[in-house]
Write an enzyme that holds these catalytic residues in place. Structure first.
Site, PDB file in Angstrom:
ATOM      1  N   THR A  53       0.837  -1.188   0.000  1.00  0.00           N
ATOM      2  CA  THR A  53       0.000   0.000   0.000  1.00  0.00           C
ATOM      3  C   THR A  53       0.881   1.249   0.000  1.00  0.00           C
ATOM      4  O   THR A  53       2.029   1.202   0.437  1.00  0.00           O
ATOM      5  CB  THR A  53      -0.968   0.001   1.189  1.00  0.00           C
ATOM      6  OG1 THR A  53      -0.220  -0.203   2.391  1.00  0.00           O
ATOM      7  CG2 THR A  53      -1.991  -1.113   1.043  1.00  0.00           C
ATOM      8  N   THR A  55       1.435   4.465   1.490  1.00  0.00           N
ATOM      9  CA  THR A  55       2.181   5.034   2.611  1.00  0.00           C
ATOM     10  C   THR A  55       3.129   4.014   3.216  1.00  0.00           C
ATOM     11  O   THR A  55       4.260   4.337   3.591  1.00  0.00           O
ATOM     12  CB  THR A  55       1.213   5.558   3.688  1.00  0.00           C
ATOM     13  OG1 THR A  55       0.368   6.551   3.109  1.00  0.00           O
ATOM     14  CG2 THR A  55       1.973   6.172   4.857  1.00  0.00           C
ATOM     15  N   CYS A  56       2.686   2.774   3.283  1.00  0.00           N
ATOM     16  CA  CYS A  56       3.513   1.711   3.863  1.00  0.00           C
ATOM     17  C   CYS A  56       4.792   1.511   3.051  1.00  0.00           C
ATOM     18  O   CYS A  56       5.882   1.314   3.616  1.00  0.00           O
ATOM     19  CB  CYS A  56       2.728   0.405   3.918  1.00  0.00           C
ATOM     20  SG  CYS A  56       1.127   0.548   4.729  1.00  0.00           S
ATOM     21  N   SER A  57       4.683   1.566   1.735  1.00  0.00           N
ATOM     22  CA  SER A  57       5.819   1.290   0.860  1.00  0.00           C
ATOM     23  C   SER A  57       6.719   2.502   0.656  1.00  0.00           C
ATOM     24  O   SER A  57       7.927   2.353   0.478  1.00  0.00           O
ATOM     25  CB  SER A  57       5.324   0.793  -0.507  1.00  0.00           C
ATOM     26  OG  SER A  57       4.659  -0.445  -0.385  1.00  0.00           O
TER      27      SER A  57
END
Length: 248
Positions: A53, A55-57
């Protein structure tokens, strides 16, 4: 399983849930449990809504990976990324992110996240039950500190970041240095410069020629035609060789 969305309980001072995680490692099934992960160790955990996803990446995971050496210098034995995804997805994400300093824990059934009281329903975007974004510092299986993102629309990312956690552990370890560098795709010297910065635990702003900026603009700023060109706190360092000498 519960699917609370508000009023999450802060579990500081409590033990982490007792859970076993089935994982796929080198084409074999193995298991890690919370006793092995946390007993006698200082562990930083960050949990997020899903592998791959945005923001996570782009932010959450990479910054923990960048600061891994700083966490280690300040007594952290392991950095754990937990997500309610299966082990194949987590392994593919780990390979894609090249985050060798992070241990990826697949909470595929959501048991650990549910035990933390942080399992949330994200049915509106087709995710089903996922984790609220949070981070925590765990010492010998006991939660010392938690940073739980607020219950706001979208995917808030305000307090569970790596810098906030590092500031809690040791405020003097937090980066105040501002780093920018000009690069171009496929440049081995640029890759070496970025690796040097990462090993120093330094985040950087990357300006890519042909994408974000022209070579003429770079030349006007740096008075140089080659990449990389690195600036630290506004001072022009030069290329990768000069950066290595700067750190030496």
């Amino acid at each position: 399983m519960s699917t609370q969305n508000v009023n999450f309980e802060n579990k500081e001072g409590q033990k982490v849930p007792s859970v076993t995680f089935p994982m796929r490692v080198n084409d074999d099934w193995v298991k890690r449990d919370t006793q092995e992960i946390f007993a006698g160790k200082t562990v930083v955990v960050f949990s997020l809504p899903g592998a791959f996803t945005p923001t996570c990446s782009s932010s959450h995971l990479p910054r923990y990976n960048e600061l891994a050496s700083k966490f280690a210098e300040n007594g952290v034995d392991e950095i754990i990324c937990v997500s309610v995804n299966d082990t194949f997805v987590m392994n593919a994400w780990a390979a894609d992110q090249d985050a060798e300093n992070i241990s990826f824990i697949p909470d595929g059934n959501g048991d650990f996240t549910d035990g933390m009281g942080l399992l949330v329903a994200k049915n509106e975007i087709g995710f089903g039950k996922r984790s609220r974004r949070y981070s925590m510092l765990v010492k010998d299986g006991v939660i010392e500190k938690m940073f739980i993102e607020p219950d706001l629309p979208g995917d808030p990312f305000e307090v569970s970041d790596a810098d906030t956690m590092l500031a809690y552990i040791n405020p003097e370890a937090v980066q105040t240095t501002k780093v920018s560098l000009f690069t171009k795709p496929g440049c081995p010297h640029c890759a070496r410069a970025k690796d040097l910065l990462i090993k120093q635990g330094l985040a950087y702003e990357e300006l890519t020629l042909g994408d974000e900026i022209s070579i003429s603009a770079m030349r006007a700023i740096t008075n140089a035609d080659t990449v990389p060109q690195i600036f630290i706190d506004g001072k022009h360092i030069g290329g990768a060789d000069e950066l290595a000498k700067y750190f030496a």
